[in-house]
Design a protein around this motif. Sequence first.
Motif, PDB file in Angstrom:
ATOM      1  N   ALA A 197      11.069  -3.470   7.098  1.00 49.96           N
ATOM      2  CA  ALA A 197       9.743  -3.056   6.636  1.00 49.96           C
ATOM      3  C   ALA A 197       8.671  -3.428   7.645  1.00 49.96           C
ATOM      4  O   ALA A 197       7.755  -2.634   7.929  1.00 49.96           O
ATOM      5  N   PHE A 198       8.777  -4.627   8.205  1.00 45.02           N
ATOM      6  CA  PHE A 198       7.758  -5.088   9.141  1.00 45.02           C
ATOM      7  C   PHE A 198       7.887  -4.409  10.518  1.00 45.02           C
ATOM      8  O   PHE A 198       6.893  -4.105  11.163  1.00 45.02           O
ATOM      9  N   ILE A 199       9.136  -4.172  10.951  1.00 44.66           N
ATOM     10  CA  ILE A 199       9.361  -3.633  12.301  1.00 44.66           C
ATOM     11  C   ILE A 199       9.284  -2.108  12.327  1.00 44.66           C
ATOM     12  O   ILE A 199       8.729  -1.518  13.258  1.00 44.66           O
ATOM     13  N   VAL A 200       9.824  -1.456  11.284  1.00 45.29           N
ATOM     14  CA  VAL A 200       9.872   0.004  11.263  1.00 45.29           C
ATOM     15  C   VAL A 200       8.768   0.594  10.381  1.00 45.29           C
ATOM     16  O   VAL A 200       8.048   1.512  10.787  1.00 45.29           O
ATOM     17  N   GLY A 201       8.637   0.072   9.161  1.00 45.24           N
ATOM     18  CA  GLY A 201       7.712   0.665   8.207  1.00 45.24           C
ATOM     19  C   GLY A 201       6.249   0.406   8.486  1.00 45.24           C
ATOM     20  O   GLY A 201       5.421   1.333   8.455  1.00 45.24           O
ATOM     21  N   LEU A 202       5.902  -0.838   8.771  1.00 40.92           N
ATOM     22  CA  LEU A 202       4.491  -1.206   8.945  1.00 40.92           C
ATOM     23  C   LEU A 202       3.823  -0.461  10.094  1.00 40.92           C
ATOM     24  O   LEU A 202       2.693   0.032   9.937  1.00 40.92           O
ATOM     25  N   TYR A 276       7.462  -4.519   0.613  1.00 40.59           N
ATOM     26  CA  TYR A 276       7.360  -3.323  -0.226  1.00 40.59           C
ATOM     27  C   TYR A 276       6.037  -2.605   0.012  1.00 40.59           C
ATOM     28  O   TYR A 276       5.989  -1.375   0.138  1.00 40.59           O
ATOM     29  N   LEU A 277       4.931  -3.382   0.058  1.00 44.50           N
ATOM     30  CA  LEU A 277       3.610  -2.796   0.268  1.00 44.50           C
ATOM     31  C   LEU A 277       3.431  -2.270   1.687  1.00 44.50           C
ATOM     32  O   LEU A 277       2.539  -1.464   1.944  1.00 44.50           O
ATOM     33  N   SER A 278       4.259  -2.737   2.598  1.00 44.54           N
ATOM     34  CA  SER A 278       4.198  -2.217   3.965  1.00 44.54           C
ATOM     35  C   SER A 278       4.744  -0.797   4.055  1.00 44.54           C
ATOM     36  O   SER A 278       4.415  -0.061   4.984  1.00 44.54           O
ATOM     37  N   VAL A 279       5.581  -0.424   3.093  1.00 45.81           N
ATOM     38  CA  VAL A 279       6.244   0.879   3.137  1.00 45.81           C
ATOM     39  C   VAL A 279       5.739   1.823   2.043  1.00 45.81           C
ATOM     40  O   VAL A 279       5.530   3.013   2.288  1.00 45.81           O
ATOM     41  N   LEU A 280       5.531   1.289   0.833  1.00 44.43           N
ATOM     42  CA  LEU A 280       5.139   2.105  -0.308  1.00 44.43           C
ATOM     43  C   LEU A 280       3.738   1.730  -0.788  1.00 44.43           C
ATOM     44  O   LEU A 280       3.351   0.556  -0.725  1.00 44.43           O
ATOM     45  N   SER A 281       3.009   2.701  -1.281  1.00 47.11           N
ATOM     46  CA  SER A 281       1.721   2.410  -1.916  1.00 47.11           C
ATOM     47  C   SER A 281       1.971   1.806  -3.293  1.00 47.11           C
ATOM     48  O   SER A 281       3.095   1.866  -3.827  1.00 47.11           O
ATOM     49  N   VAL A 282       0.933   1.234  -3.885  1.00 44.25           N
ATOM     50  CA  VAL A 282       1.076   0.646  -5.217  1.00 44.25           C
ATOM     51  C   VAL A 282       1.509   1.711  -6.222  1.00 44.25           C
ATOM     52  O   VAL A 282       2.363   1.462  -7.079  1.00 44.25           O
ATOM     53  N   ASP A 283       0.934   2.910  -6.122  1.00 44.91           N
ATOM     54  CA  ASP A 283       1.323   3.986  -7.038  1.00 44.91           C
ATOM     55  C   ASP A 283       2.795   4.359  -6.869  1.00 44.91           C
ATOM     56  O   ASP A 283       3.486   4.667  -7.847  1.00 44.91           O
ATOM     57  N   GLU A 284       3.279   4.327  -5.648  1.00 49.30           N
ATOM     58  CA  GLU A 284       4.694   4.625  -5.415  1.00 49.30           C
ATOM     59  C   GLU A 284       5.585   3.515  -5.966  1.00 49.30           C
ATOM     60  O   GLU A 284       6.664   3.780  -6.511  1.00 49.30           O
ATOM     61  N   ILE A 285       5.141   2.273  -5.834  1.00 52.17           N
ATOM     62  CA  ILE A 285       5.900   1.151  -6.394  1.00 52.17           C
ATOM     63  C   ILE A 285       5.956   1.266  -7.913  1.00 52.17           C
ATOM     64  O   ILE A 285       6.988   0.981  -8.537  1.00 52.17           O
ATOM     65  N   ARG A 286       4.852   1.709  -8.520  1.00 52.84           N
ATOM     66  CA  ARG A 286       4.816   1.869  -9.980  1.00 52.84           C
ATOM     67  C   ARG A 286       5.899   2.825 -10.463  1.00 52.84           C
ATOM     68  O   ARG A 286       6.440   2.667 -11.563  1.00 52.84           O
ATOM     69  N   GLY A 287       6.220   3.811  -9.666  1.00 52.11           N
ATOM     70  CA  GLY A 287       7.230   4.788 -10.052  1.00 52.11           C
ATOM     71  C   GLY A 287       8.609   4.512  -9.493  1.00 52.11           C
ATOM     72  O   GLY A 287       9.532   5.297  -9.707  1.00 52.11           O
ATOM     73  N   ALA A 288       8.754   3.386  -8.787  1.00 50.15           N
ATOM     74  CA  ALA A 288      10.034   3.067  -8.133  1.00 50.15           C
ATOM     75  C   ALA A 288      10.835   2.119  -9.018  1.00 50.15           C
ATOM     76  O   ALA A 288      10.712   0.907  -8.911  1.00 50.15           O
ATOM     77  N   ARG A 289      11.644   2.685  -9.887  1.00 49.47           N
ATOM     78  CA  ARG A 289      12.448   1.863 -10.785  1.00 49.47           C
ATOM     79  C   ARG A 289      13.389   0.943 -10.008  1.00 49.47           C
ATOM     80  O   ARG A 289      13.603  -0.202 -10.379  1.00 49.47           O
ATOM     81  N   LEU A 290      13.957   1.460  -8.912  1.00 51.15           N
ATOM     82  CA  LEU A 290      14.824   0.676  -8.032  1.00 51.15           C
ATOM     83  C   LEU A 290      14.123   0.583  -6.681  1.00 51.15           C
ATOM     84  O   LEU A 290      14.468   1.283  -5.725  1.00 51.15           O
ATOM     85  N   VAL A 291      13.127  -0.295  -6.599  1.00 51.67           N
ATOM     86  CA  VAL A 291      12.178  -0.277  -5.488  1.00 51.67           C
ATOM     87  C   VAL A 291      12.841  -0.545  -4.143  1.00 51.67           C
ATOM     88  O   VAL A 291      12.488   0.078  -3.137  1.00 51.67           O
ATOM     89  N   ALA A 292      13.786  -1.467  -4.092  1.00 51.64           N
ATOM     90  CA  ALA A 292      14.425  -1.783  -2.812  1.00 51.64           C
ATOM     91  C   ALA A 292      15.152  -0.571  -2.248  1.00 51.64           C
ATOM     92  O   ALA A 292      15.132  -0.318  -1.040  1.00 51.64           O
ATOM     93  N   ALA A 293      15.797   0.198  -3.111  1.00 53.97           N
ATOM     94  CA  ALA A 293      16.495   1.403  -2.658  1.00 53.97           C
ATOM     95  C   ALA A 293      15.505   2.444  -2.146  1.00 53.97           C
ATOM     96  O   ALA A 293      15.762   3.135  -1.151  1.00 53.97           O
ATOM     97  N   ASP A 294      14.360   2.572  -2.813  1.00 50.04           N
ATOM     98  CA  ASP A 294      13.351   3.536  -2.373  1.00 50.04           C
ATOM     99  C   ASP A 294      12.747   3.146  -1.029  1.00 50.04           C
ATOM    100  O   ASP A 294      12.458   4.010  -0.188  1.00 50.04           O
ATOM    101  N   VAL A 295      12.550   1.843  -0.830  1.00 49.23           N
ATOM    102  CA  VAL A 295      12.051   1.363   0.460  1.00 49.23           C
ATOM    103  C   VAL A 295      13.057   1.694   1.558  1.00 49.23           C
ATOM    104  O   VAL A 295      12.698   2.187   2.633  1.00 49.23           O
ATOM    105  N   ALA A 296      14.340   1.436   1.301  1.00 51.94           N
ATOM    106  CA  ALA A 296      15.379   1.709   2.293  1.00 51.94           C
ATOM    107  C   ALA A 296      15.493   3.198   2.590  1.00 51.94           C
ATOM    108  O   ALA A 296      15.695   3.601   3.737  1.00 51.94           O
ATOM    109  N   LEU A 297      15.343   4.028   1.551  1.00 50.46           N
ATOM    110  CA  LEU A 297      15.399   5.475   1.758  1.00 50.46           C
ATOM    111  C   LEU A 297      14.274   5.931   2.689  1.00 50.46           C
ATOM    112  O   LEU A 297      14.481   6.755   3.584  1.00 50.46           O
TER     113      LEU A 297
END
Length: 468
Positions: A197-202, A276-297
Amino acid sequence: MATSSPRSNASADSGASPASASPAELPRQLGLWSAIAVLVGTTIGSGIFRSPAGIADKLPGPLPLLAVWATGGLFALCGALTLAELAGALPRTGGYFVYIREAWGRLPAFLYGWSELTLIRAAALGGISLTFGEYFIRALGYDPSAAPYDNYAHYLAAGALALMATINVVGLRWGSLVQNLTTIAKYGGLVIIVLLAFIVGLPKTGGHFTPAVPPGSFSVSAFGLALVSVLWAFDGWGDLSKVAGEVSDPRRTLPKAIVLGTLSIIVIYLLANIAYLSVLSVDEIRGARLVAADVALRLVGPIGVTLVSFTVLLSTFGSVNGSLLTGPRIFFALADDGLFFRQVAAVHPRFKTPYVAIIMTGTLGVAFVLLRSFEQLADIFVTASLVFYVLSIGAVFKLRRRPDWNPPVRTPLYPFVPALFCLATLFLLGNALMDPAQRWGTLGVFGVILLGVPVYFLTVGKPVKGVR
């Protein structure tokens, strides 16, 4: 004060070796790193991978979201610092049960055991194992929220519970080996997610940290309700005390393991949420039931989902194992003290484990996971646990008055640290009662706990010779 059971207290402070333990005792086999692995492995499970969506829904702003995780970490640390004193002074199997019994007497101790039996342990096992089942379905490429896969997740969770119960019956060494391996895997998986997240996403997104406090993203009531979900993720910092009777050199090992393990969890949880916040917005996190998988995707595509799902599978598998390693020891201690069926205190003649207590706990967990949703299980667990957090951590105020009180370490900033913990816990319970959406569920949990009072007086509450 209630007298102590000879079996549960035998060699409690001497660190008796397995060879010297009588057939009715649980041998001391857990060293420092295995003890830390039990604490960390029990704690890092479903919460950090499953709870962020619900928390972001209550606090839809980056700063409130991070603040509630930091507050939960402070809460856990205050409890852990106090628990280090209690566990070091009373290193006996049963943990909270022992502290409540020694400070407040047999009825409150029975109510804790009753609540663990009817609510707490089964709900914890159900919630953790259900996350295992959901991520397993996700790893296969299916949506665990869609029929029929939502039902399959429950069946997979029940199977995982049955398997881990069997492993823990076979022996503590096997259970602790699984705990050590899965703890290494889950720490490594979280570190990989954070680094990616820090190296690729941010660099791609610049992060989603502004505006820090959007309008409507914070209220005291919502913060309190979100904190309940955070405590689900942090819960486990006290579970090591439940196997204190099986820790080597407990007066030195227990305080170190409790504090070091809790601090490491706080650090990794805060880093994970920043990731998580480095990759997804708060609204996206709200809808991410399996947040770690969504971040990885988002970071590395479908292969990332598979890798992260595998990490979460190991993580939740380890947490189920840790809960089955620690929870049954409460029922063992309860039965050993004459507050439950004596057979539950049976130790397997070959494996030297409380096998009846483990089988009973696993069976209840299977029943809960087949009948309840994740959110229902988490709410039941946290609400019931908060009541006994107050009694357990508050026990230090009364036990310090004993002339023979000689803990290896003392709670820093006493009495502020345990008082802050207890007051914060009472606030959370009051906040749940005030919230219309939570009120009836909270009252239902209280009702089940209070139902234990007539059960006590109708069964084991009669005067017992040698107990005052």
